[in-house]
Design a protein around this motif. Sequence first.
Motif, PDB file in Angstrom:
ATOM      1  N   ALA A  76       0.830  -1.306   0.027  1.00  0.00           N
ATOM      2  CA  ALA A  76       0.051   0.018  -0.048  1.00  0.00           C
ATOM      3  C   ALA A  76       0.888   1.254   0.199  1.00  0.00           C
ATOM      4  CB  ALA A  76      -1.176  -0.047   1.278  1.00  0.00           C
ATOM      5  N   ARG A  77       2.124   1.191   0.480  1.00  0.00           N
ATOM      6  CA  ARG A  77       3.061   2.262   0.565  1.00  0.00           C
ATOM      7  C   ARG A  77       3.128   2.912  -1.129  1.00  0.00           C
ATOM      8  NH1 ARG A  77       8.757   1.523   1.005  1.00  0.00           N
ATOM      9  NH2 ARG A  77       9.784   3.852   1.387  1.00  0.00           N
ATOM     10  N   TYR A  78       2.897   2.079  -1.813  1.00  0.00           N
ATOM     11  CA  TYR A  78       3.328   2.261  -3.322  1.00  0.00           C
ATOM     12  C   TYR A  78       1.777   2.703  -4.118  1.00  0.00           C
ATOM     13  CZ  TYR A  78       8.030   1.128  -3.283  1.00  0.00           C
ATOM     14  OH  TYR A  78       9.399   0.925  -2.891  1.00  0.00           O
ATOM     15  N   ALA A  79       0.643   2.575  -3.463  1.00  0.00           N
ATOM     16  CA  ALA A  79      -0.668   2.732  -3.860  1.00  0.00           C
ATOM     17  C   ALA A  79      -0.848   4.153  -4.560  1.00  0.00           C
ATOM     18  CB  ALA A  79      -1.520   2.545  -2.891  1.00  0.00           C
ATOM     19  N   SER A  80      -0.174   5.237  -4.137  1.00  0.00           N
ATOM     20  CA  SER A  80      -0.298   6.626  -4.645  1.00  0.00           C
ATOM     21  C   SER A  80       0.663   7.014  -5.411  1.00  0.00           C
ATOM     22  CB  SER A  80      -0.665   7.473  -3.466  1.00  0.00           C
ATOM     23  OG  SER A  80      -1.805   7.052  -2.696  1.00  0.00           O
ATOM     24  N   GLY A  81       1.469   5.978  -5.759  1.00  0.00           N
ATOM     25  CA  GLY A  81       2.811   6.454  -6.362  1.00  0.00           C
ATOM     26  C   GLY A  81       4.273   6.262  -5.741  1.00  0.00           C
ATOM     27  N   CYS A  82       5.196   6.894  -6.308  1.00  0.00           N
ATOM     28  CA  CYS A  82       6.552   6.562  -5.672  1.00  0.00           C
ATOM     29  C   CYS A  82       6.567   7.296  -4.077  1.00  0.00           C
ATOM     30  CB  CYS A  82       7.507   7.447  -6.607  1.00  0.00           C
ATOM     31  SG  CYS A  82       9.175   7.497  -5.848  1.00  0.00           S
ATOM     32  N   PRO A  83       6.840   6.468  -3.216  1.00  0.00           N
ATOM     33  CA  PRO A  83       7.014   6.532  -1.946  1.00  0.00           C
ATOM     34  C   PRO A  83       7.802   7.945  -1.626  1.00  0.00           C
ATOM     35  CG  PRO A  83       7.243   4.512  -2.148  1.00  0.00           C
ATOM     36  CD  PRO A  83       7.440   4.937  -3.402  1.00  0.00           C
ATOM     37  N   LYS A  84       8.669   8.103  -2.524  1.00  0.00           N
ATOM     38  CA  LYS A  84       9.814   9.314  -2.358  1.00  0.00           C
ATOM     39  C   LYS A  84       9.186  10.705  -2.828  1.00  0.00           C
ATOM     40  CE  LYS A  84      13.822   6.375  -1.907  1.00  0.00           C
ATOM     41  NZ  LYS A  84      14.829   5.732  -2.729  1.00  0.00           N
ATOM     42  N   CYS A  85       8.782  10.605  -4.061  1.00  0.00           N
ATOM     43  CA  CYS A  85       8.535  11.903  -4.693  1.00  0.00           C
ATOM     44  C   CYS A  85       6.836  11.782  -4.899  1.00  0.00           C
ATOM     45  CB  CYS A  85       8.944  11.965  -5.984  1.00  0.00           C
ATOM     46  SG  CYS A  85       8.396  10.987  -7.145  1.00  0.00           S
ATOM     47  N   GLY A  86       6.242  11.042  -4.908  1.00  0.00           N
ATOM     48  CA  GLY A  86       4.814  10.828  -4.836  1.00  0.00           C
ATOM     49  C   GLY A  86       4.338  10.664  -6.210  1.00  0.00           C
ATOM     50  N   GLY A  87       5.222  10.649  -7.434  1.00  0.00           N
ATOM     51  CA  GLY A  87       4.872  10.835  -8.975  1.00  0.00           C
ATOM     52  C   GLY A  87       4.497   9.375  -9.491  1.00  0.00           C
ATOM     53  N   THR A  88       3.669   9.649 -10.370  1.00  0.00           N
ATOM     54  CA  THR A  88       3.381   8.203 -11.211  1.00  0.00           C
ATOM     55  C   THR A  88       3.299   8.656 -12.691  1.00  0.00           C
ATOM     56  OG1 THR A  88       1.900   7.301  -9.443  1.00  0.00           O
ATOM     57  CG2 THR A  88       1.833   6.412 -11.694  1.00  0.00           C
ATOM     58  N   PRO A  89       4.519   8.497 -13.267  1.00  0.00           N
ATOM     59  CA  PRO A  89       5.574   7.721 -13.048  1.00  0.00           C
ATOM     60  C   PRO A  89       6.414   8.577 -12.062  1.00  0.00           C
ATOM     61  CG  PRO A  89       5.798   8.512 -15.181  1.00  0.00           C
ATOM     62  CD  PRO A  89       4.486   9.003 -14.789  1.00  0.00           C
ATOM     63  N   CYS A  90       7.489   7.904 -11.414  1.00  0.00           N
ATOM     64  CA  CYS A  90       8.476   8.424 -10.606  1.00  0.00           C
ATOM     65  C   CYS A  90       9.054   9.505 -11.296  1.00  0.00           C
ATOM     66  CB  CYS A  90       9.301   7.512 -10.026  1.00  0.00           C
ATOM     67  SG  CYS A  90      10.807   7.893  -9.130  1.00  0.00           S
ATOM     68  N   GLU A  91       9.270  10.735 -10.562  1.00  0.00           N
ATOM     69  CA  GLU A  91      10.010  11.717 -10.924  1.00  0.00           C
ATOM     70  C   GLU A  91      11.455  12.010 -10.223  1.00  0.00           C
ATOM     71  OE1 GLU A  91       7.193  15.218 -11.220  1.00  0.00           O
ATOM     72  OE2 GLU A  91       6.120  14.042 -12.631  1.00  0.00           O
ATOM     73  N   CYS A  92      11.883  11.209  -9.268  1.00  0.00           N
ATOM     74  CA  CYS A  92      13.041  11.223  -8.735  1.00  0.00           C
ATOM     75  C   CYS A  92      14.177  11.131  -9.690  1.00  0.00           C
ATOM     76  CB  CYS A  92      13.297   9.950  -7.714  1.00  0.00           C
ATOM     77  SG  CYS A  92      12.012  10.009  -6.381  1.00  0.00           S
ATOM     78  N   PRO A  93      15.377  11.813  -9.140  1.00  0.00           N
ATOM     79  CA  PRO A  93      16.717  11.778  -9.971  1.00  0.00           C
ATOM     80  C   PRO A  93      16.735  10.427 -10.680  1.00  0.00           C
ATOM     81  CG  PRO A  93      16.817  13.248  -8.408  1.00  0.00           C
ATOM     82  CD  PRO A  93      15.451  12.385  -7.797  1.00  0.00           C
ATOM     83  N   ALA A  94      17.215  10.247 -11.655  1.00  0.00           N
ATOM     84  CA  ALA A  94      17.460   9.083 -12.553  1.00  0.00           C
ATOM     85  C   ALA A  94      18.503   8.265 -11.602  1.00  0.00           C
ATOM     86  CB  ALA A  94      17.920   9.052 -13.793  1.00  0.00           C
ATOM     87  N   ASP A  95      18.532   7.030 -11.586  1.00  0.00           N
ATOM     88  CA  ASP A  95      19.363   6.296 -10.718  1.00  0.00           C
ATOM     89  C   ASP A  95      20.497   5.626 -11.733  1.00  0.00           C
ATOM     90  OD1 ASP A  95      17.784   4.458 -11.604  1.00  0.00           O
ATOM     91  OD2 ASP A  95      17.547   3.357  -9.915  1.00  0.00           O
ATOM     92  N   LEU A  96      20.222   5.739 -13.020  1.00  0.00           N
ATOM     93  CA  LEU A  96      21.187   4.923 -13.911  1.00  0.00           C
ATOM     94  C   LEU A  96      22.289   6.192 -14.612  1.00  0.00           C
ATOM     95  CD1 LEU A  96      18.272   3.186 -15.991  1.00  0.00           C
ATOM     96  CD2 LEU A  96      20.015   2.156 -14.203  1.00  0.00           C
ATOM     97  N   PRO A  97      23.471   5.633 -14.968  1.00  0.00           N
ATOM     98  CA  PRO A  97      24.240   6.625 -15.450  1.00  0.00           C
ATOM     99  C   PRO A  97      23.818   7.161 -16.897  1.00  0.00           C
ATOM    100  CG  PRO A  97      25.208   4.459 -15.291  1.00  0.00           C
ATOM    101  CD  PRO A  97      23.771   4.337 -14.787  1.00  0.00           C
ATOM    102  N   ALA A  98      24.248   8.237 -17.128  1.00  0.00           N
ATOM    103  CA  ALA A  98      23.601   8.905 -18.203  1.00  0.00           C
ATOM    104  C   ALA A  98      24.398   8.397 -19.622  1.00  0.00           C
ATOM    105  CB  ALA A  98      23.827  10.656 -18.307  1.00  0.00           C
TER     106      ALA A  98
END
Length: 98
Positions: A76-98
Motif C-alpha cells: 500500500a506504500r506504493y498505492a499513490s505513486g512513488c513513496p519518495k516523490c509521490g509521482g506516477t511515473p516516478c520523478e526522482c532523479p534517475a539512478d542510471l548513469p547518463a
Amino acid sequence: MTLREFQQRIDAIYGARDRRRGIDATFRWLVEEVGELARALRRRNPQALAEEVSDVLAWTVSVATLAGVDVEKSAARYASGCPKCGGTPCECPADLPA
Ligand SMILES: [Zn+2]
C-alpha cells in the motif's frame, strides 16, 4: 488473490517449517532464490523467469511473516505513486548513469 491472501496461503503451506528454520536461515533461502532469478535473467528463459519470480515472491513473504510484516500494508506504500516523490511515473532523479 490479494497480497494478504497470498501471505496467508504461504503461511499455511510453509509457515510451520519457516518458524522452525528461523528468520536468518529463511532469509538466506530468499537470497539464494534471488541468485536463481539472476541466472534465469541471464539465460532469458521465460518459463524459468516466471518460476523464479514466484519463488522470490514466496520467500520474501515468508521472511515478512517471520518478521511480523503485513505485505498488504507494505504494498500500500506504493498505492499513490512513488513513496519518495509521490509521482506516477516516478520523478526522482534517475539512478542510471547518463
Ligand atoms: Zn520518485
